[in-house]
Scaffold this active site. Structure first.
Site, PDB file in Angstrom:
ATOM      1  N   ARG A 124      35.973  42.138  26.413  1.00 27.65           N
ATOM      2  CA  ARG A 124      37.090  41.194  26.459  1.00 27.65           C
ATOM      3  C   ARG A 124      36.609  39.827  26.930  1.00 27.65           C
ATOM      4  NH1 ARG A 124      41.978  45.110  28.800  1.00 27.65           N
ATOM      5  NH2 ARG A 124      41.633  46.708  27.210  1.00 27.65           N
ATOM      6  N   ARG A 153      37.381  42.851  36.831  1.00 27.04           N
ATOM      7  CA  ARG A 153      37.641  42.133  35.582  1.00 27.04           C
ATOM      8  C   ARG A 153      36.320  41.675  34.979  1.00 27.04           C
ATOM      9  NH1 ARG A 153      42.474  40.255  33.990  1.00 27.04           N
ATOM     10  NH2 ARG A 153      43.300  40.590  36.082  1.00 27.04           N
ATOM     11  N   GLU A 208      46.109  48.036  38.800  1.00 22.45           N
ATOM     12  CA  GLU A 208      46.145  48.766  37.536  1.00 22.45           C
ATOM     13  C   GLU A 208      44.828  49.480  37.250  1.00 22.45           C
ATOM     14  OE1 GLU A 208      46.922  46.298  34.126  1.00 22.45           O
ATOM     15  OE2 GLU A 208      46.236  47.859  32.745  1.00 22.45           O
ATOM     16  N   SER A 212      46.983  52.123  31.587  1.00 23.78           N
ATOM     17  CA  SER A 212      48.192  51.614  30.970  1.00 23.78           C
ATOM     18  C   SER A 212      48.528  52.553  29.828  1.00 23.78           C
ATOM     19  CB  SER A 212      47.928  50.196  30.449  1.00 23.78           C
ATOM     20  OG  SER A 212      49.131  49.554  30.137  1.00 23.78           O
ATOM     21  N   ARG A 239      37.018  50.680  37.117  1.00 23.08           N
ATOM     22  CA  ARG A 239      38.016  50.562  38.183  1.00 23.08           C
ATOM     23  C   ARG A 239      38.135  51.858  38.969  1.00 23.08           C
ATOM     24  NH1 ARG A 239      42.881  46.587  35.907  1.00 23.08           N
ATOM     25  NH2 ARG A 239      41.475  44.837  35.476  1.00 23.08           N
TER      26      ARG A 239
END
Length: 455
Positions: A286, A301, A373, A376, A418
């Site tokens: 990303r 991130r 988070e 999802s 994560r």
RNA sequence: GGAGAGGUGCGAGAGUGGACGAAUCGACAUGCUUGGAAAGCAUGCGUCCCGGCAACGGGACCGUGGGUUCGAAUCCCACCCUCUCCGCCA
């Protein structure tokens, strides 16, 4: 579990749309036109940047242009048959031929108009977000998300818990300086027990999903083409979030959802084979454009991270049941690792572009004293299926055997990096070591805790 | 990367300019037959778009795009994909 073979049918779509597909995917323009007002109302703020007036105009133009082209073609077909008849009867056909020649030019013009209209319409249509499900809380942003449940016990520490990057760097298993040297910001290097922990987590998750939850494991391409990215909703609107290759029209996948959901693009599935459940471990890429300054340290991130993804194809009547089930599968990983978490329902303002309903799983991070988070899980209903042309044929014996779009779902099960963050933070010890969750120990050669590694 | 072959419906496979949305066989669905099944018989069986409450009418689709032609699955061009051989490579 017994898995029935799924026979697949390659879809033979209409020429116009097939042609389009090289650049843009199929889109259900009829549905759009018939429900324009309903869609606009239901979307509310989610549709604030949709040019509704253009959409209405283009829809009507398309209808008019289609009718015209088809009438002309009808004439041409009849005329050509007439020519054939005259020739067979050895009668003069010159006049008819000349007339048809002229007609052909008119058709070419009208068809060009129609094509332009459809292209413009599709481009707008592909930028309309999905309609939220009725059960989704209406809200402007993340502050209006609704907590559904909590699980686990938040650990207490005698001294303030360290952030994971400190824990990891002290142990010698995370190396952000060298990651920056060889690649840049927002990359990581994991070494020794850190690398092994990452690999152990991937294997633990995949094993659990494949053997306990009934998913079929997939290793897909990490680079995909434009129609694939459009099918799941990343394109055309979010191109700036993707890494794109320079010499070929390939994009790096931002999640395994993209290649795995598109496995069945342009296919008609048999209802007997549904639901189809796939799990895939892949790296995800990303660009994180627009997230400057957020989570700049650590593993939270990154431009590249590992994720185990769950993807489900099902019939519309079962998709919400499947969403609960899939969310439960993701939760079971956190429970197995004994990591405290909560489940929230995203409000309409915080949901992604393609989702109809999303549950986020948030894991507790002691250093931040908040839930973050880690997964999802979304039901896309028929949104992706319409874009990607994924349908199913009702099981034999049903009276109305018309094909219909499937519903697609996916969820992280889980984001691996994560999860490492959560383990390093929640299970850090006063002496700087980190206890390894018992379910992971078999995957790590029996190692019970990670201690300082000298390199 | 070079040379050759090929891409037609759910599958096999016919079709080289007009009565072809596409033969035939198989698969599948429904019905008949049967104690039940198999076999047999009958019927049905693609997708998408436009109009219509519907029945139905019209249009498009034979890898994709473009061209020739009154008319293209069929002829021409480009591209994509598959297979075989060669080269390279893990």
């Amino acid at each position: 579990m017994v898995r029935r073979p799924v026979s697949l049918t390659l879809r033979n779509s209409g020429a116009r749309f097939q042609a389009f597909f090289e650049e843009q995917p199929v889109y259900d323009l009829k549905l759009l036109r018939d429900n324009l007002d309903h869609i606009r109302t239901t979307l509310g703020r989610r549709g604030h940047d949709v040019p509704w007036a253009d959409l209405r105009k283009l829809s009507e133009e398309r209808r008019a242009a289609t009718t015209q082209v088809e009438q002309l073609r009808h004439e041409l077909n009849k005329g050509s048959e007439e020519v054939a008849r005259l020739r067979r009867a050895k009668e003069p056909a010159e006049a008819a031929v000349a007339a048809m020649k002229q007609l052909g030019d008119r058709i070419k013009d009208a068809d060009g108009t129609l094509r332009k209209v459809e292209e413009a319409l599709t481009d707008v249509a592909l930028r309309i977000p999905n309609l939220p499900h009725a059960s989704v809380p209406v809200g402007a942003d993340a502050s209006e998300n609704v907590e559904v449940r909590r699980w686990g016990t938040i650990p207490s520490f005698s001294a303030p818990p360290k952030p994971h990057w400190e824990v990891g760097e002290n142990l010698g298993i995370l190396d952000f300086d060298r990651a920056a040297k060889i690649a840049g910001a927002r990359f990581s290097v994991m070494t020794g027990a850190g690398a092994r922990l990452e690999r152990a987590l991937i294997n633990y998750m995949l094993d659990r999903h494949t053997t306990k939850h009934g998913y079929r494991e997939v290793i897909p391409p990490l680079m995909v083409n434009r129609p694939t990215m459009t099918g799941t909703g990343q394109l055309p609107k979010f191109e700036e979030d993707l890494f794109r290759l320079r010499d070929e029209e390939y994009f790096l996948i931002p999640t395994a959802e993209v290649p795995v959901t598109n496995l069945h693009r342009e296919e008609i599935l048999n209802e007997d084979g549904l639901p189809l459940r796939y799990t895939a471990y892949t790296p995800c890429f990303r660009r994180e454009a627009g997230s400057y300054g957020k989570d700049t340290r650590g593993l939270i991130r990154l431009h590249q991270f590992n994720k185990v993804e769950l993807v489900v194809f099902t019939t519309p009547d079962r998709s919400y049941e499947e969403l609960e089930r899939l969310t439960g599968h993701a939760e079971s990983i956190l429970q197995g690792l004994n990591l405290p978490y909560r489940v929230i329902t995203l409000s309409t303002g915080d949901m992604g572009f393609s989702a109809a309903k999303t549950y986020d799983l948030e894991v507790w991070l002691p250093s931040q004293q908040q839930y973050r988070e880690i997964s999802s899980c979304s039901n896309f209903e028929s949104f992706q299926a319409r874009r990607a042309g994924i349908k199913y044929r009702p099981a034999g014996g049903k009276k109305d055997a018309k094909t219909d779009f499937v519903h697609t779902l996916n969820g992280s099960g889980l984001a691996v990096g994560r999860t490492v963050v959560a383990i390093l933070e929640n299970f850090q010890q006063p002496d700087g070591s980190v206890e390894i969750p018992s379910v992971l120990r078999p995957y790590m050669g029996g190692m019970e805790r990670m201690t300082k590694e000298l390199v």
